[in-house]
Design a protein around this motif. Structure first.
Motif, PDB file in Angstrom:
ATOM      1  N   UNK A  14       0.841  -1.202   0.000  1.00  0.00           N
ATOM      2  CA  UNK A  14       0.000   0.000   0.000  1.00  0.00           C
ATOM      3  C   UNK A  14       0.873   1.247   0.000  1.00  0.00           C
ATOM      4  N   UNK A  15       1.942   1.219   0.800  1.00  0.00           N
ATOM      5  CA  UNK A  15       2.915   2.317   0.826  1.00  0.00           C
ATOM      6  C   UNK A  15       3.479   2.560  -0.572  1.00  0.00           C
ATOM      7  N   UNK A  16       3.807   1.484  -1.276  1.00  0.00           N
ATOM      8  CA  UNK A  16       4.395   1.583  -2.615  1.00  0.00           C
ATOM      9  C   UNK A  16       3.413   2.171  -3.621  1.00  0.00           C
ATOM     10  N   UNK A  17       2.220   1.613  -3.691  1.00  0.00           N
ATOM     11  CA  UNK A  17       1.268   2.031  -4.719  1.00  0.00           C
ATOM     12  C   UNK A  17       0.667   3.417  -4.456  1.00  0.00           C
ATOM     13  N   UNK A  18       0.724   3.882  -3.220  1.00  0.00           N
ATOM     14  CA  UNK A  18       0.289   5.245  -2.926  1.00  0.00           C
ATOM     15  C   UNK A  18       1.407   6.253  -3.184  1.00  0.00           C
ATOM     16  N   UNK A  19       2.621   5.777  -3.371  1.00  0.00           N
ATOM     17  CA  UNK A  19       3.746   6.669  -3.627  1.00  0.00           C
ATOM     18  C   UNK A  19       4.142   7.494  -2.423  1.00  0.00           C
ATOM     19  N   UNK A  20       4.035   6.914  -1.222  1.00  0.00           N
ATOM     20  CA  UNK A  20       4.396   7.640  -0.007  1.00  0.00           C
ATOM     21  C   UNK A  20       5.909   7.728   0.139  1.00  0.00           C
ATOM     22  N   UNK A  21       6.340   8.668   0.951  1.00  0.00           N
ATOM     23  CA  UNK A  21       7.765   8.920   1.139  1.00  0.00           C
ATOM     24  C   UNK A  21       8.464   7.726   1.771  1.00  0.00           C
ATOM     25  N   UNK A  22       9.741   7.479   1.428  1.00  0.00           N
ATOM     26  CA  UNK A  22      10.518   6.426   2.097  1.00  0.00           C
ATOM     27  C   UNK A  22      10.646   6.666   3.596  1.00  0.00           C
ATOM     28  N   UNK A  23      10.459   7.922   4.029  1.00  0.00           N
ATOM     29  CA  UNK A  23      10.542   8.259   5.448  1.00  0.00           C
ATOM     30  C   UNK A  23       9.238   8.018   6.186  1.00  0.00           C
TER      31      UNK A  23
END
Length: 222
Positions: free
Chosen positions: A100-109
């Protein structure tokens, strides 16, 4: 809001939320006729319809579709925490929050993790996010809480009438537009009850009436 400001407590809560359900559904009346269910069972459960997941949807796509409008409507870089509550994870080690983090394009932080606690996982995730934001978040920092589940088929089982699939995404922030949450005053109640269980990847069992009344009992205890 006025009470929290008077006590000089950080005003944190739900700033935005979005619901995503699958495009398919089955009415309780149709299930009642097809499964020859009693009127009392339908009345005790109180559901009108249940969602059905098509082959092209899963627990991750449900979560991403729920969260994407919220994330795109705000500063994506402001999200410092992603918590996903689910009992439908398909990996015993890796959390679905990473997808979900990946496909939403959220920050690595933006740190992320998954919570499993049956139906309580969503509430636990929300309380965790609000407490984290009060203790550690910067002034403009946000937390994203997503609850996503896919039910098993339960063909002709009693729980078929109550199970469904879908996702809810919640943006948690300071000075929220929807609801301020007082994390310092919450009720707590817990007991073990065998109302639902998923002991393997393919098997699930449950008692919908026992489950419903367990919730009501625990509300009073809390």
């Amino acid at each position: 809001f006025s009470w929290q400001n008077k006590m000089r407590l950080p005003c944190i809560g739900i700033d935005d939320m979005n619901l995503y359900v699958t495009p398919l559904a089955l009415t309780t009346e149709t299930l009642k006729q097809g499964r020859d269910l009693s009127d009392k069972m339908v009345e005790d459960v109180g559901f009108v319809r249940r969602s059905i997941v098509p082959p092209f949807e899963d627990v991750v796509t449900l979560a991403v579709n729920a969260a994407q409008p919220i994330v795109e409507d705000s500063d994506k870089s402001s999200y410092s925490l992603l918590v996903v509550g689910t009992e439908s994870s398909f990996d015993f080690g890796k959390p679905i929050s990473t997808y979900i983090h990946h496909y939403l394009g959220l920050s690595p932080n933006c740190r992320n993790f998954e919570v499993k606690h049956a139906c309580y996982s969503g509430t636990a995730s929300l309380l965790m996010a609000t407490s984290w934001l009060a203790q550690n978040g910067e002034e403009n920092s946000r937390a994203l809480v997503v609850m996503s589940d896919v039910s098993r088929l339960h063909l002709a089982d009693a729980e078929e009438i109550t199970t469904g699939s879908g996702a809810i995404a919640i943006s948690v922030a300071r000075n929220p537009r929807v609801l301020a949450i007082d994390t310092k005053h919450t009720g707590t109640a817990a007991h073990e009850v065998f109302d639902v269980a998923r002991p393997t990847k393919t098997f699930e069992c449950g008692d919908p009436v026992l489950s419903l009344y367990s919730y009501l009992d625990l509300i009073e205890t809390a």
